[in-house]
Design a protein around this motif. Structure first.
Motif, mmCIF file in Angstrom:
data_model
loop_
_atom_site.group_PDB
_atom_site.id
_atom_site.type_symbol
_atom_site.label_atom_id
_atom_site.label_comp_id
_atom_site.label_asym_id
_atom_site.label_seq_id
_atom_site.Cartn_x
_atom_site.Cartn_y
_atom_site.Cartn_z
ATOM 1 N N ARG A 1 0.842 -1.202 0.000
ATOM 2 C CA ARG A 1 0.000 0.000 0.000
ATOM 3 C C ARG A 1 0.880 1.257 0.000
ATOM 4 O O ARG A 1 0.627 2.210 -0.738
ATOM 5 C CB ARG A 1 -0.911 -0.037 1.229
ATOM 6 C CG ARG A 1 -2.045 0.966 1.193
ATOM 7 C CD ARG A 1 -1.727 2.221 1.968
ATOM 8 N NE ARG A 1 -1.155 1.930 3.259
ATOM 9 C CZ ARG A 1 -0.234 2.677 3.828
ATOM 10 N NH1 ARG A 1 0.237 3.758 3.231
ATOM 11 N NH2 ARG A 1 0.269 2.342 5.015
ATOM 12 N N TYR A 2 1.947 1.260 0.796
ATOM 13 C CA TYR A 2 2.838 2.419 0.880
ATOM 14 C C TYR A 2 3.485 2.705 -0.472
ATOM 15 O O TYR A 2 3.521 3.842 -0.937
ATOM 16 C CB TYR A 2 3.906 2.155 1.944
ATOM 17 C CG TYR A 2 4.920 3.267 2.138
ATOM 18 C CD1 TYR A 2 4.712 4.248 3.102
ATOM 19 C CD2 TYR A 2 6.088 3.331 1.388
ATOM 20 C CE1 TYR A 2 5.633 5.264 3.306
ATOM 21 C CE2 TYR A 2 7.018 4.340 1.575
ATOM 22 C CZ TYR A 2 6.784 5.305 2.536
ATOM 23 O OH TYR A 2 7.701 6.309 2.727
ATOM 24 N N SER B 1 2.479 1.771 -3.425
ATOM 25 C CA SER B 1 1.475 2.211 -4.398
ATOM 26 C C SER B 1 1.091 3.670 -4.148
ATOM 27 O O SER B 1 0.980 4.466 -5.077
ATOM 28 C CB SER B 1 0.219 1.338 -4.290
ATOM 29 O OG SER B 1 0.553 -0.020 -4.421
ATOM 30 N N GLN B 2 0.900 4.002 -2.875
ATOM 31 C CA GLN B 2 0.454 5.352 -2.523
ATOM 32 C C GLN B 2 1.534 6.401 -2.805
ATOM 33 O O GLN B 2 1.232 7.497 -3.280
ATOM 34 C CB GLN B 2 0.080 5.375 -1.037
ATOM 35 C CG GLN B 2 -0.485 6.696 -0.547
ATOM 36 C CD GLN B 2 -0.850 6.614 0.946
ATOM 37 O OE1 GLN B 2 -1.248 5.564 1.438
ATOM 38 N NE2 GLN B 2 -0.711 7.718 1.647
ATOM 39 N N HIS B 3 2.777 6.059 -2.512
ATOM 40 C CA HIS B 3 3.855 7.041 -2.625
ATOM 41 C C HIS B 3 4.735 6.801 -3.853
ATOM 42 O O HIS B 3 5.840 7.360 -3.929
ATOM 43 C CB HIS B 3 4.713 7.010 -1.349
ATOM 44 C CG HIS B 3 3.933 7.303 -0.105
ATOM 45 N ND1 HIS B 3 3.457 8.561 0.183
ATOM 46 C CD2 HIS B 3 3.518 6.506 0.906
ATOM 47 C CE1 HIS B 3 2.791 8.520 1.333
ATOM 48 N NE2 HIS B 3 2.809 7.288 1.786
ATOM 49 N N ASN C 1 6.887 9.420 -5.441
ATOM 50 C CA ASN C 1 7.928 10.042 -4.628
ATOM 51 C C ASN C 1 9.032 9.076 -4.196
ATOM 52 O O ASN C 1 9.864 9.422 -3.359
ATOM 53 C CB ASN C 1 7.307 10.662 -3.374
ATOM 54 C CG ASN C 1 6.404 11.826 -3.724
ATOM 55 O OD1 ASN C 1 6.814 12.736 -4.418
ATOM 56 N ND2 ASN C 1 5.164 11.766 -3.275
ATOM 57 N N LEU C 2 9.005 7.885 -4.754
ATOM 58 C CA LEU C 2 10.041 6.913 -4.395
ATOM 59 C C LEU C 2 10.984 6.702 -5.575
ATOM 60 O O LEU C 2 10.589 6.852 -6.722
ATOM 61 C CB LEU C 2 9.398 5.574 -4.001
ATOM 62 C CG LEU C 2 8.480 5.600 -2.771
ATOM 63 C CD1 LEU C 2 7.822 4.234 -2.567
ATOM 64 C CD2 LEU C 2 9.247 6.013 -1.516
ATOM 65 N N GLU D 1 -0.661 -6.142 -6.633
ATOM 66 C CA GLU D 1 -1.565 -6.244 -7.779
ATOM 67 C C GLU D 1 -2.984 -5.785 -7.474
ATOM 68 O O GLU D 1 -3.668 -5.275 -8.347
ATOM 69 C CB GLU D 1 -1.575 -7.639 -8.397
ATOM 70 C CG GLU D 1 -1.920 -8.742 -7.444
ATOM 71 C CD GLU D 1 -1.795 -10.115 -8.114
ATOM 72 O OE1 GLU D 1 -2.073 -10.210 -9.318
ATOM 73 O OE2 GLU D 1 -1.437 -11.074 -7.420
ATOM 74 N N SER D 2 -3.392 -5.923 -6.221
ATOM 75 C CA SER D 2 -4.759 -5.489 -5.920
ATOM 76 C C SER D 2 -4.828 -3.990 -5.664
ATOM 77 O O SER D 2 -5.897 -3.432 -5.510
ATOM 78 C CB SER D 2 -5.295 -6.259 -4.715
ATOM 79 O OG SER D 2 -4.481 -6.024 -3.595
ATOM 80 N N LEU D 3 -3.670 -3.342 -5.595
ATOM 81 C CA LEU D 3 -3.651 -1.926 -5.216
ATOM 82 C C LEU D 3 -3.207 -1.007 -6.333
ATOM 83 O O LEU D 3 -3.410 0.200 -6.276
ATOM 84 C CB LEU D 3 -2.701 -1.707 -4.026
ATOM 85 C CG LEU D 3 -3.065 -2.444 -2.737
ATOM 86 C CD1 LEU D 3 -1.912 -2.380 -1.761
ATOM 87 C CD2 LEU D 3 -4.316 -1.849 -2.129
ATOM 88 N N SER D 4 -2.547 -1.559 -7.337
ATOM 89 C CA SER D 4 -1.933 -0.701 -8.330
ATOM 90 C C SER D 4 -1.934 -1.409 -9.670
ATOM 91 O O SER D 4 -1.879 -2.633 -9.742
ATOM 92 C CB SER D 4 -0.486 -0.393 -7.901
ATOM 93 O OG SER D 4 0.217 0.207 -8.955
ATOM 94 N N SER D 5 -2.014 -0.659 -10.751
ATOM 95 C CA SER D 5 -1.954 -1.270 -12.065
ATOM 96 C C SER D 5 -0.500 -1.499 -12.487
ATOM 97 O O SER D 5 -0.237 -2.132 -13.487
ATOM 98 C CB SER D 5 -2.643 -0.364 -13.078
ATOM 99 O OG SER D 5 -2.048 0.906 -13.066
ATOM 100 N N MET E 1 -9.311 -2.580 -10.242
ATOM 101 C CA MET E 1 -8.142 -2.336 -9.386
ATOM 102 C C MET E 1 -7.924 -0.832 -9.234
ATOM 103 O O MET E 1 -7.789 -0.105 -10.202
ATOM 104 C CB MET E 1 -6.883 -2.939 -10.022
ATOM 105 C CG MET E 1 -6.950 -4.451 -10.174
ATOM 106 S SD MET E 1 -7.049 -5.303 -8.597
ATOM 107 C CE MET E 1 -8.527 -6.304 -8.859
ATOM 108 N N ALA E 2 -7.871 -0.412 -8.019
ATOM 109 C CA ALA E 2 -7.639 1.006 -7.757
ATOM 110 C C ALA E 2 -6.222 1.377 -8.186
ATOM 111 O O ALA E 2 -5.285 0.633 -7.980
ATOM 112 C CB ALA E 2 -7.812 1.290 -6.271
ATOM 113 N N ASN E 3 -6.077 2.515 -8.822
ATOM 114 C CA ASN E 3 -4.752 2.966 -9.209
ATOM 115 C C ASN E 3 -4.211 4.001 -8.245
ATOM 116 O O ASN E 3 -3.057 4.341 -8.264
ATOM 117 C CB ASN E 3 -4.782 3.574 -10.604
ATOM 118 C CG ASN E 3 -4.697 2.483 -11.627
ATOM 119 O OD1 ASN E 3 -3.938 1.538 -11.430
ATOM 120 N ND2 ASN E 3 -5.476 2.596 -12.680
ATOM 121 N N ILE F 1 -4.253 5.142 -4.253
ATOM 122 C CA ILE F 1 -4.608 4.883 -2.873
ATOM 123 C C ILE F 1 -4.602 6.235 -2.188
ATOM 124 O O ILE F 1 -3.631 6.977 -2.294
ATOM 125 C CB ILE F 1 -3.534 4.024 -2.197
ATOM 126 C CG1 ILE F 1 -3.077 2.903 -3.101
ATOM 127 C CG2 ILE F 1 -3.991 3.556 -0.839
ATOM 128 C CD1 ILE F 1 -3.862 1.676 -3.005
#
Lengths: 443, 443
Positions: free
Chosen positions: A92-93, A95-97, A100-101, A313-317, B1-3, B5
């Motif tokens: 999740r981190y 995908s979310q950031h 910025n990584l 895979e469930s959080l990001s394409s 799938m959410a892109n 978060i």
């Protein structure tokens, strides 16, 4: 008024000496991981429930939140739950950031996780994991598997009592899958889970599971089990399963072992190929590993992990392949704290006590303590003129090494008594010589 | 799938550079506290709900647990809630482990706490506190107040940008209560809460509250407010309120200030007596303090605390007096991270990159990196021969200082290129000179 508070079962807490031992272990691991360029990460204690349960996890183990005495509009508390591992928060981190990584993203994470299990020996509701992952976008080199394995190997060598033998047992899912196909398995994930259970349930039950769940014919199940359990040269395996998958798996396993040994050189390595290592989780796609301690096999695997093609895979394409290992710190610590050097850890990091024999001398004692601290010596100052014997006894109980003792007369003469609290030997010396006398004693 | 978060509001998380800055701040504070002989403590994330709410806390802020999808027998999850401060866990810990602790018990604790508040600027649902407490049985010397204040003062001086002015504003509840009696207050706790709100609501509203809730006659409320807000020599106050309580409070305040300055000497001190400091919590009984930053008054008090006669009265029949201060780390960090040196923190602790120009040279690059690490230089090794420019650009983005670059030919000749990633200047040198060239550059 309750006089006795009982511990909350499954939520371990430590006494000061134990906490200091625990912290020293974490520091040693962090030093190794930082040397490889991994950065520390901390994620929030909570995740959204739909993030946590996206992978079909047994949600009954999840501790969800609720606002106490608030019904209805609880500001979203009911959508939140405590993390139960450090992998989903990483996914999740990242995908979310993502924007910025910089990739590859090398991170380690030491934090508690929570699971609503019925606690028993070695199973907690709150426990610390120490995770190390290498996540990238695009191609993930096999050398990353080796780096992660070598860093964890070096970390374990740093924290285990000297002379402790451990085995990092490496396998490859592709090899396992290729072999399973050769041996006519019908349900690969079920067959892998059966092999993963081998140490827990034994050979007979595994053979039955391979037949019943994996769909292997009985003779093949027996032959496969025999093959997995015997040390078998990787080279020779190339003739056993000629599936492209097995061939690729063997090549990968060979390269990962070679590279990991290069990373560890000139240190000895406890890496071994082990075909019985399968790991239960579905998301591993190549390297898998577990680590066992010869002296404490009851701990199970103290460091496990593997390579995954897609972290999130469930959080990001985006495809984010990676490789990671996790040390089950709380369970390992339950054993480590009974072993040298951790079982003799002092209950304080203070090395010196400045005793107090007179309230009037407080400014003098304070000066003494400040001088010691300025020289890098952690110092506990007694703040009231209690009985000297009590001061020294309490200091010794905590494991403080030396006491500096001076009364009015000695202050006048600028001399101090330096007492070794372990041997109870005492010497009297000029104040001016205190530091240069103490420093070599503490070094 | 959410892109995408979205962040969970109120649960701050940091990017790598921020996390490293945060960790460096924690390390600096820990070093100061450890030098005074305080031990680190971590308590479980949860407490029993009846422990948390024993003191008449607003339970609506409490995040309680529930087992997801488990009704009825949930193994006690519904009796548990996340801690909302570090004081109640300390009280419970000391009561629970009383027999295994040596008193005085000096401990610090850096952990997150959780509060079910509606998040807004500077108010979080999860935030880190950094608590320091000195708890004892029997008599608590006033020097303990001074030690805790001095240690926190020294910790703040260590973490604040150099040249930052702060004020540690010290008061004494006994003095305040004596004054309130002299000024004819009828409800002391309500009057203290009114004074505690002074900075938030201003003088007029405070005067009204003193009259309406504290029961002071209007002229007395006005006169008291004027007295509190003017810098007033402590000595002169002795004539203002002749109640024994005020006299005792003045003497305590004088001694605490004197002792704290002794602890800090020869460092400058930012300690000031301040009669407007009251603290809202009922359990303080003597010294109380708050700390404000001249450059960021909007942060409110960044370090607050005081002395209490009994830490754990609802948990234990033993009287455990103590004194403690708490740094609101998350809120302070939101400001600190915008200030030097934290705003230029690199996103990694790696100092050197070993670039990769050929898969065949992996063993050589690995050796190079191992040599650097063995010399104490954190080193990131590129594990695949990506475009060199990309490798260097990514390393520079993270804040790595130097890259070591070698291709086949250079490996043959045993020479390396050392590139300063900030200036982009590059030098070529014999491999044998790499370490002794790098070490002074990184020092």
């Amino acid at each position: 008024m309750a006089n006795k508070i009982t511990a909350i079962s499954g939520f371990p807490e430590y006494l000061p000496a134990e906490q200091l031992a625990f912290n020293s272990i974490v520091s040693k691991v962090q030093a190794v991981y930082a040397a490889f360029g991994y950065v520390p990460l901390e994620t929030a204690a909570v995740e959204r429930i739909d993030t946590l349960t996206a992978k079909g996890i047994d949600s009954k183990e999840v501790y969800a939140l609720r606002r106490l005495n608030v019904e209805g509009d609880d500001d979203g508390a009911k959508e939140l739950a405590l993390r139960f591992d450090l992998t989903i928060p990483l996914a999740r981190y990242v995908s979310q950031h993502y924007a910025n990584l910089v990739f590859p993203f090398r991170r380690y994470q030491v934090q508690p996780v929570w699971r609503g299990e019925r606690p028993k020996a070695g199973r907690y509701r709150q426990f610390h994991q120490l995770d190390l992952d290498y996540v990238t976008e695009g191609a993930l080199p096999l050398a990353a598997d080796a780096e992660v394995i070598a860093a964890a190997h070096q970390a374990l060598a740093a924290i285990l009592p000297s002379g402790t033998k451990f085995k990092m047992r490496i396998n490859n899912r592709k090899l396992l899958q290729g072999l399973l196909k050769t041996y006519k398995a019908k349900d690969l994930p079920a067959a892998i889970r059966a092999i993963d259970n081998l140490e827990k349930v034994g050979a007979d039950a595994t053979q039955t599971a391979l037949v019943q769940h994996g769909g292997l014919p009985a003779p093949q199940a027996e032959a496969l089990l025999q093959l997995l359990r015997e040390p078998y040269p990787l080279e020779a395996l190339k003739g056993v399963s000629t599936t492209p998958e097995a061939q690729e798996g063997i090549a990968e396993l060979e390269l990962v072992l070679t590279r990991a040994q290069e990373f560890l050189a000139p240190r000895p390595s406890f890496l071994v190929p082990d075909l019985t290592i399968a790991r239960g989780l579905d998301y591993y796609t190549g390297t898998v590993l577990e680590t066992t301690l010869e002296a404490a096999p009851e701990l199970g695997s103290i460091c496990s992990g593997g390579r995954y093609d897609n972290l999130a895979e469930s959080l990001s394409s985006r495809a984010l392949p990676g490789v990671g290992v996790s040390i089950g710190l709380s369970r390992l610590f339950a054993w480590l704290k009974t072993q040298a050097p951790y079982n003799t850890q002092a209950a304080t990091t203070a090395q010196v006590l400045v005793a107090n024999q007179s309230a009037d001398l407080m400014p003098y004692y304070t000066q003494l303590a400040a001088q010691l601290r300025a020289a890098g010596i952690a110092t506990e100052q007694v703040l009231a003129p209690l009985k000297l014997a009590t001061q020294l006894k309490n200091a010794a109980k905590k494991g403080i090494s030396y006491a500096v003792i001076a009364n009015d007369e000695e202050q006048q003469k600028q001399i101090v008594n330096l007492k070794n609290l372990a041997t109870e030997k005492q010497q009297t010396l000029p104040l001016a010589e205190l530091l240069k006398t103490l420093q070599p004693l503490l070094a």
